[in-house]
Design a protein around this motif. Structure first.
Motif, PDB file in Angstrom:
ATOM      1  N   THR A 208      -1.912  -3.136 -18.556  1.00 29.63           N
ATOM      2  CA  THR A 208      -1.778  -2.289 -17.375  1.00 29.63           C
ATOM      3  C   THR A 208      -3.122  -1.624 -17.114  1.00 29.63           C
ATOM      4  O   THR A 208      -3.724  -1.051 -18.021  1.00 29.63           O
TER       5      THR A 208
ATOM      6  N   ASN B 116      -5.327   1.113 -14.544  1.00 32.66           N
ATOM      7  CA  ASN B 116      -5.262   2.118 -13.482  1.00 32.66           C
ATOM      8  C   ASN B 116      -6.396   1.870 -12.495  1.00 32.66           C
ATOM      9  O   ASN B 116      -7.272   1.029 -12.706  1.00 32.66           O
ATOM     10  N   THR B 117      -6.408   2.631 -11.382  1.00 32.67           N
ATOM     11  CA  THR B 117      -7.395   2.381 -10.326  1.00 32.67           C
ATOM     12  C   THR B 117      -8.823   2.630 -10.799  1.00 32.67           C
ATOM     13  O   THR B 117      -9.737   1.913 -10.402  1.00 32.67           O
ATOM     14  N   GLN B 118      -9.026   3.620 -11.644  1.00 37.82           N
ATOM     15  CA  GLN B 118     -10.374   3.893 -12.127  1.00 37.82           C
ATOM     16  C   GLN B 118     -10.885   2.713 -12.970  1.00 37.82           C
ATOM     17  O   GLN B 118     -12.044   2.319 -12.857  1.00 37.82           O
ATOM     18  N   GLN B 119     -10.032   2.132 -13.766  1.00 39.40           N
ATOM     19  CA  GLN B 119     -10.433   0.961 -14.544  1.00 39.40           C
ATOM     20  C   GLN B 119     -10.720  -0.237 -13.631  1.00 39.40           C
ATOM     21  O   GLN B 119     -11.649  -1.012 -13.883  1.00 39.40           O
TER      22      GLN B 119
ATOM     23  N   GLY C 136      -3.110   3.923  -5.385  1.00 36.99           N
ATOM     24  CA  GLY C 136      -3.196   4.806  -6.540  1.00 36.99           C
ATOM     25  C   GLY C 136      -2.296   4.427  -7.704  1.00 36.99           C
ATOM     26  O   GLY C 136      -2.347   5.062  -8.757  1.00 36.99           O
ATOM     27  N   GLU C 137      -1.468   3.448  -7.556  1.00 40.51           N
ATOM     28  CA  GLU C 137      -0.584   3.033  -8.653  1.00 40.51           C
ATOM     29  C   GLU C 137      -1.314   2.068  -9.580  1.00 40.51           C
ATOM     30  O   GLU C 137      -2.306   1.457  -9.218  1.00 40.51           O
ATOM     31  N   ASP C 138      -0.792   1.954 -10.776  1.00 41.19           N
ATOM     32  CA  ASP C 138      -1.395   1.071 -11.768  1.00 41.19           C
ATOM     33  C   ASP C 138      -1.087  -0.385 -11.449  1.00 41.19           C
ATOM     34  O   ASP C 138      -0.052  -0.712 -10.866  1.00 41.19           O
TER      35      ASP C 138
END
Length: 172
Positions: free
Chosen positions: A115, A117-120, A106-108
Protein backbone atom coordinates in the motif's frame (compact mmCIF):
# COMPACT_ATOMS: atom_id res chain seq x y z
CA UNK A 1 6.18 22.39 4.83
CA UNK A 2 8.58 20.31 2.76
CA UNK A 3 9.16 20.53 -0.97
CA UNK A 4 7.22 17.38 -1.77
CA UNK A 5 4.08 18.66 -0.05
CA UNK A 6 4.36 21.98 -1.90
CA UNK A 7 4.77 20.09 -5.18
CA UNK A 8 1.65 18.06 -4.45
CA UNK A 9 -0.35 21.20 -3.62
CA UNK A 10 0.86 22.98 -6.76
CA UNK A 11 -0.13 19.98 -8.86
CA UNK A 12 -3.63 20.02 -7.33
CA UNK A 13 -4.00 23.77 -8.04
CA UNK A 14 -3.77 23.14 -11.79
CA UNK A 15 -7.38 23.08 -12.87
CA UNK A 16 -9.56 23.37 -15.95
CA UNK A 17 -10.57 27.01 -15.32
CA UNK A 18 -6.93 28.15 -15.44
CA UNK A 19 -6.39 26.30 -18.71
CA UNK A 20 -9.56 27.85 -20.19
CA UNK A 21 -8.47 31.36 -19.17
CA UNK A 22 -5.05 30.84 -20.79
CA UNK A 23 -6.67 29.48 -23.96
CA UNK A 24 -8.95 32.54 -24.18
CA UNK A 25 -5.90 34.81 -23.82
CA UNK A 26 -4.12 32.96 -26.64
CA UNK A 27 -7.23 33.24 -28.81
CA UNK A 28 -7.31 37.04 -28.46
CA UNK A 29 -3.63 37.21 -29.43
CA UNK A 30 -4.25 35.23 -32.63
CA UNK A 31 -6.99 37.63 -33.76
CA UNK A 32 -4.21 40.08 -34.72
CA UNK A 33 -2.50 37.58 -37.01
CA UNK A 34 -1.14 39.34 -40.11
CA UNK A 35 -1.47 37.64 -43.51
CA UNK A 36 1.61 35.91 -44.95
CA UNK A 37 1.69 38.37 -47.88
CA UNK A 38 2.27 41.20 -45.41
CA UNK A 39 4.60 39.25 -43.12
CA UNK A 40 6.82 38.08 -46.01
CA UNK A 41 6.69 41.32 -48.04
CA UNK A 42 10.27 41.24 -49.34
CA UNK A 43 9.90 44.69 -50.88
CA UNK A 44 9.92 46.12 -47.35
CA UNK A 45 13.08 44.30 -46.28
CA UNK A 46 16.16 46.51 -46.13
CA UNK A 47 19.31 47.05 -44.17
CA UNK A 48 18.75 49.59 -41.38
CA UNK A 49 20.90 52.72 -41.61
CA UNK A 50 21.69 53.00 -37.89
CA UNK A 51 21.22 51.31 -34.56
CA UNK A 52 18.48 53.84 -33.73
CA UNK A 53 16.56 52.72 -36.79
CA UNK A 54 16.97 49.09 -35.72
CA UNK A 55 15.47 49.96 -32.33
CA UNK A 56 12.53 51.75 -33.95
CA UNK A 57 11.85 48.89 -36.36
CA UNK A 58 12.09 46.23 -33.65
CA UNK A 59 9.84 48.17 -31.30
CA UNK A 60 7.21 48.70 -34.01
CA UNK A 61 7.37 45.22 -35.56
CA UNK A 62 7.26 43.34 -32.25
CA UNK A 63 3.92 44.95 -31.51
CA UNK A 64 2.58 44.81 -35.05
CA UNK A 65 3.55 41.20 -35.88
CA UNK A 66 3.17 39.85 -32.33
CA UNK A 67 0.82 37.00 -33.31
CA UNK A 68 3.04 35.99 -36.25
CA UNK A 69 6.10 35.88 -34.01
CA UNK A 70 4.14 33.81 -31.50
CA UNK A 71 3.40 31.30 -34.28
CA UNK A 72 7.12 31.13 -35.09
CA UNK A 73 8.01 30.46 -31.44
CA UNK A 74 5.29 27.80 -31.14
CA UNK A 75 6.47 26.13 -34.36
CA UNK A 76 10.07 26.09 -33.14
CA UNK A 77 8.88 24.69 -29.79
CA UNK A 78 7.05 21.84 -31.50
CA UNK A 79 10.10 21.18 -33.68
CA UNK A 80 12.39 21.08 -30.65
CA UNK A 81 10.08 18.61 -28.91
CA UNK A 82 9.78 16.41 -31.99
CA UNK A 83 13.56 16.21 -32.23
CA UNK A 84 13.88 15.31 -28.53
CA UNK A 85 11.43 12.45 -28.03
CA UNK A 86 12.92 11.50 -24.67
CA UNK A 87 11.95 14.94 -23.36
CA UNK A 88 8.42 14.44 -24.70
CA UNK A 89 8.26 11.10 -22.90
CA UNK A 90 9.51 12.60 -19.63
CA UNK A 91 7.00 15.44 -19.79
CA UNK A 92 4.13 13.08 -20.64
CA UNK A 93 5.23 10.65 -17.92
CA UNK A 94 5.37 13.42 -15.30
CA UNK A 95 2.03 14.94 -16.28
CA UNK A 96 0.33 11.53 -16.44
CA UNK A 97 1.82 10.58 -13.07
CA UNK A 98 0.58 13.76 -11.38
CA UNK A 99 -2.83 13.32 -13.01
CA UNK A 100 -3.16 9.72 -11.88
CA UNK A 101 -2.00 10.51 -8.34
CA UNK A 102 -4.53 13.36 -8.16
CA UNK A 103 -7.29 10.98 -9.23
CA UNK A 104 -6.73 9.07 -5.99
CA UNK A 105 -7.96 12.21 -4.13
CA UNK A 106 -5.58 11.71 -1.23
CA UNK A 107 -6.38 8.04 -0.66
CA UNK A 108 -3.78 5.32 -0.58
CA UNK A 109 -3.01 3.17 -3.60
CA UNK A 110 -3.68 -0.41 -2.56
CA UNK A 111 -1.85 -3.06 -4.57
CA UNK A 112 -1.97 -6.82 -3.85
CA UNK A 113 1.50 -6.78 -2.31
CA UNK A 114 1.79 -3.25 -0.79
CA UNK A 115 0.00 0.00 0.00
CA UNK A 116 1.39 3.42 -1.03
CA UNK A 117 0.24 6.83 0.19
CA UNK A 118 0.26 9.95 -2.01
CA UNK A 119 3.53 11.26 -0.60
CA UNK A 120 5.25 7.99 -1.46
CA UNK A 121 3.74 8.08 -4.95
CA UNK A 122 4.97 11.65 -5.55
CA UNK A 123 8.41 10.67 -4.23
CA UNK A 124 8.51 7.70 -6.58
CA UNK A 125 7.43 9.88 -9.48
CA UNK A 126 10.20 12.37 -8.73
CA UNK A 127 12.80 9.61 -8.30
CA UNK A 128 12.00 8.30 -11.77
CA UNK A 129 11.31 11.60 -13.56
CA UNK A 130 14.31 13.67 -12.42
CA UNK A 131 17.07 11.31 -13.69
CA UNK A 132 15.17 10.81 -16.95
CA UNK A 133 14.80 14.57 -17.17
CA UNK A 134 18.56 15.03 -16.91
CA UNK A 135 19.07 12.48 -19.68
CA UNK A 136 16.58 14.34 -21.89
CA UNK A 137 18.67 17.54 -21.65
CA UNK A 138 15.83 20.05 -21.29
CA UNK A 139 18.27 22.90 -20.64
CA UNK A 140 20.00 22.53 -24.00
CA UNK A 141 16.62 22.25 -25.72
CA UNK A 142 15.41 25.40 -23.96
CA UNK A 143 18.59 27.31 -24.81
CA UNK A 144 18.31 26.23 -28.45
CA UNK A 145 14.69 27.36 -28.50
CA UNK A 146 15.57 30.75 -27.01
CA UNK A 147 18.42 31.23 -29.48
CA UNK A 148 16.51 30.12 -32.56
CA UNK A 149 13.44 32.17 -31.63
CA UNK A 150 15.51 35.25 -30.88
CA UNK A 151 17.44 35.07 -34.14
CA UNK A 152 14.31 34.44 -36.20
CA UNK A 153 12.10 37.07 -34.60
CA UNK A 154 14.69 39.80 -34.09
CA UNK A 155 16.19 39.45 -37.57
CA UNK A 156 12.75 39.77 -39.17
CA UNK A 157 11.81 42.66 -36.89
CA UNK A 158 15.02 44.57 -37.56
CA UNK A 159 15.10 44.13 -41.35
CA UNK A 160 11.36 44.74 -42.01
CA UNK A 161 10.69 48.41 -42.69
CA UNK A 162 7.75 50.13 -41.07
CA UNK A 163 4.86 50.90 -43.43
CA UNK A 164 4.92 54.28 -45.15
CA UNK A 165 1.71 55.32 -43.35
CA UNK A 166 3.42 55.14 -39.94
CA UNK A 167 6.21 57.49 -41.04
CA UNK A 168 3.64 60.20 -41.83
CA UNK A 169 1.81 59.57 -38.54
CA UNK A 170 5.02 60.07 -36.55
CA UNK A 171 5.94 63.37 -38.23
CA UNK A 172 2.52 64.98 -37.71
Amino acid sequence: MDKLTRFAQAAQNINLETVKANAAEFQTKFQNLRPPQEFFDFKRFSKPASFGEVQQRVTYNLGYFQANYLIIVITLSVYSLLTNLLLVFVIAFGVAGVYLINRLKGEDLVLPFLTLNTQQLYTGLLVVTIPLGFLASPLSTLLWLIGASSVSVLSHASFMEKPIETVFEEEV
